[in-house]
Scaffold this active site. Structure first.
Site, PDB file in Angstrom:
ATOM      1  N   GLU A  84      49.201  87.487  -4.362  1.00  0.00           N
ATOM      2  CA  GLU A  84      48.301  86.769  -4.232  1.00  0.00           C
ATOM      3  C   GLU A  84      47.777  86.556  -3.195  1.00  0.00           C
ATOM      4  O   GLU A  84      47.035  86.027  -2.851  1.00  0.00           O
ATOM      5  CB  GLU A  84      48.385  85.175  -4.537  1.00  0.00           C
ATOM      6  CG  GLU A  84      49.276  85.119  -5.718  1.00  0.00           C
ATOM      7  CD  GLU A  84      49.651  83.756  -6.661  1.00  0.00           C
ATOM      8  OE1 GLU A  84      49.962  82.916  -5.177  1.00  0.00           O
ATOM      9  OE2 GLU A  84      49.457  83.503  -7.179  1.00  0.00           O
TER      10      GLU A  84
HETATM   11  N1  IFG Z   1      52.315  81.918  -7.492  1.00  0.00           N
HETATM   12  C1  IFG Z   1      52.333  81.737  -6.841  1.00  0.00           C
HETATM   13  C2  IFG Z   1      53.365  80.554  -5.815  1.00  0.00           C
HETATM   14  C3  IFG Z   1      52.944  78.896  -6.384  1.00  0.00           C
HETATM   15  C4  IFG Z   1      53.710  79.379  -8.059  1.00  0.00           C
HETATM   16  C5  IFG Z   1      53.226  78.616  -9.039  1.00  0.00           C
HETATM   17  C6  IFG Z   1      54.287  83.440  -7.024  1.00  0.00           C
HETATM   18  C7  IFG Z   1      55.014  84.594  -6.210  1.00  0.00           C
HETATM   19  C8  IFG Z   1      52.632  80.001  -8.716  1.00  0.00           C
HETATM   20  N2  IFG Z   1      52.851  83.239  -6.563  1.00  0.00           N
HETATM   21  O1  IFG Z   1      55.214  83.226  -8.342  1.00  0.00           O
HETATM   22  O2  IFG Z   1      53.111  80.310  -4.616  1.00  0.00           O
HETATM   23  O3  IFG Z   1      52.416  78.452  -6.262  1.00  0.00           O
HETATM   24  O4  IFG Z   1      53.943  78.374 -10.317  1.00  0.00           O
END
Ligand code: IFG
Length: 498
Positions: free
Chosen positions: A309
């Site tokens: 992200e």
């Molecule tokens: N995605 C984000 C996490 C977390 C997650 C919550 C990944 C690799 C959503 N990154 O999953 O930091 O916020 O479910």
């Protein structure tokens, strides 16, 4: 006796994960005050496993068990542990034979003995028959399907103490997990002291998601966690999330920011808005200093660098960052792991990609680069997803994950593009934006964790939800005794005696 009971021959001890081969043996074996644990020769590693078994059995047998060396044939009524050559068992497998007068546990390595001890513990605690100190006769040959059987705990959004992490490690070890991925940094918090950049912990460690706990591990405390995990055959995989998810670091050092101005600490739950400055030389000195100290504290071969992200980093910048990051990790002699997005940049051989997004593109890119992958599909393996609409804790962006859904999938069937031999295994993930306490953690982790254990360890062909759910019910009775705050989901017959 209802009909399906006849179909269900209860597995000895309702074992989870289900062993490769279980046969009824002559038995039962009962503990007596004279029972002792014997090992064939002085061996600190085997002696340590024997001592752990003695501690497990002491309350059951009523007296502390001795661990003694016995070079000749083991005395009647003893439990003997030994290592030898059993090619079919591999490094983590074991052979357990429970007879009326002798229990013998064999393996190639002490790690295999450790897993055999977890099985013995379950035979005593969730066996369907007999008294507390009694187990039915059985012959078990067992070894894991996948080498990577992991779980991740996010201590950045909400901090968990050393004691809490040790509790989580005990849960993992009981179900034969062998990797603990600690998510040590994110926008909301930095959780480990780095002596060359002390404000990361001193300032960055003072944040958390609002309502959550702040804090950080001193380097001694981190080493304590690593050693405790090691005593339970678990390798710690530390993650410093880069270049995104970095507000805690950016807030701690103005000079790390593009414009030299530090943002305030962040206590919300948005993602994707932060990035280190890939154009700054200081960025790479920072990363190198941090990873150098972390690598020195981490005996395991892995460093997880996040990579997820990075929505505030352009693809070109991201590629520059990754191209500079990889030699830093390689120089430290560690294997780099990153979330699926890193597969979009050229990766050094040996890199491991942790796939979490549903889109095929990450898997496609990883397969094209021939790297190995860990499967953590968010819609099946994210333990912070709600069970159903009425679950108070957790999120739902990846979908609701009932206990049955968390069991009914397979790492080899998530992305057909990934060659089977490139799948290292599975990792269940707990993000903690909404998880504050161990009671919260237990409610999201149990019962689903037991299913991930079986997915990582047991042969695919032996797995069936219809049969597994009854074994899970038996484990619910053990969790009740241990005061584990597990979720009594409607799809498991918790009250039924097996
Ligand atoms: N995605 C984000 C996490 C977390 C997650 C919550 C990944 C690799 C959503 N990154 O999953 O930091 O916020 O479910």
């Amino acid at each position: 006796m209802n009909s399906n009971y006849l179909q269900r021959q209860p597995l000895a001890g309702n074992l989870i994960p289900k062993p490769v081969r279980v046969e009824k043996g002559k038995g039962p074996f009962s503990l007596t005050p004279k029972t002792e644990i014997v090992i064939p020769a002085e061996s600190p590693a085997i002696g340590e496993i024997g001592a752990q078994l003695a501690a497990i059995l002491a309350p059951l047998g009523g007296t502390p068990l001795k661990v003694s060396v016995c070079s000749g044939p083991p005395p009647e009524g003893s439990i003997c542990l030994n290592t030898g050559s059993y090619p079919q068992l591999g490094a983590e497998g074991y052979r357990l034979e429970v007879g009326p007068n002798l229990v013998s546990l064999s393996a190639n390595e002490p790690g295999g003995l450790f897993y055999g001890v977890q099985t013995i513990k379950q035979l005593f605690s969730s066996g369907p028959k007999g008294g507390p100190g009694l187990i039915e006769g059985v012959i078990i040959e067992d070894f894991p399907r996948f080498s990577w059987r992991g779980a991740m705990l996010d201590v950045a959004r909400n901090f968990f103490s050393v004691q809490d992490v040790k509790g989580f490690i005990r849960y993992l070890a009981a179900y034969k997990f062998n990797r603990l991925h600690l998510h040590l940094s994110n926008d909301q918090g930095w959780r480990i002291m780095i002596n060359s950049w002390p404000n990361l912990a001193l300032h960055g460690g003072s944040g958390a998601v609002s309502g959550g706990r702040s804090g950080y591990y001193s380097q001694e405390e981190y080493s304590e966690i690593v050693a405790y995990a090691q005593s339970k055959q678990i390798i710690v995989v530390p993650e410093i999330d880069l270049p995104g998810h970095t507000t805690a670091a950016l807030a701690s050092y103005p000079e790390l920011n593009r414009k030299g101005i530090a943002p305030p600490l962040y206590s919300g739950t948005e993602v994707g808005f932060s990035s280190l400055a890939p154009e700054k030389d200081l960025t790479y000195r920072f990363v190198s200093d941090v990873l150098e100290e972390l690598a020195a504290l981490t005996p395991g071969p892995y460093l997880h660098v996040g990579g997820d992200e990075a929505l505030s980093t352009t693809p070109e910048e991201y590629e520059i960052f990754m191209s500079q990051l990889q030699p830093i990790v390689a120089r430290l002699g560690k294997t780099m792991i990153g979330w699926g997005e890193i597969a979009h940049t050229p990766l050094q051989a040996g890199t491991i990609v942790q796939i979490w997004r549903r889109e095929e593109i990450d898997a496609k890119k990883a397969a094209a680069q021939g790297v190995q992958v860990i499967m953590s599909p968010a819609y099946r393996a994210y333990m912070d997803m709600k069970y159903n609409e009425s679950t108070k804790l957790g999120l739902s962006w990846a979908g609701l994950i009932k206990v049955e859904d968390a069991y009914n999938w397979d790492p080899a069937e998530v992305h057909a593009l990934v060659p089977q031999n490139k799948i290292l295994g599975v990792e269940a993930v707990l993000w903690t934006e909404t998880i504050r306490t161990m009671a919260d953690l237990e409610n999201m982790v149990f019962p689903r964790l037991a299913g991930y254990a079986e997915i990582g360890w047991s042969p695919r062909k032996n797995r069936s939800w219809e049969e597994y759910r009854y074994r899970l019910a038996a484990h619910g009775r053990s969790w009740e005794k241990e005061n584990i705050n597990f979720y009594r989901c409607p799809e498991v017959p918790w009250g039924e005696q097996v």
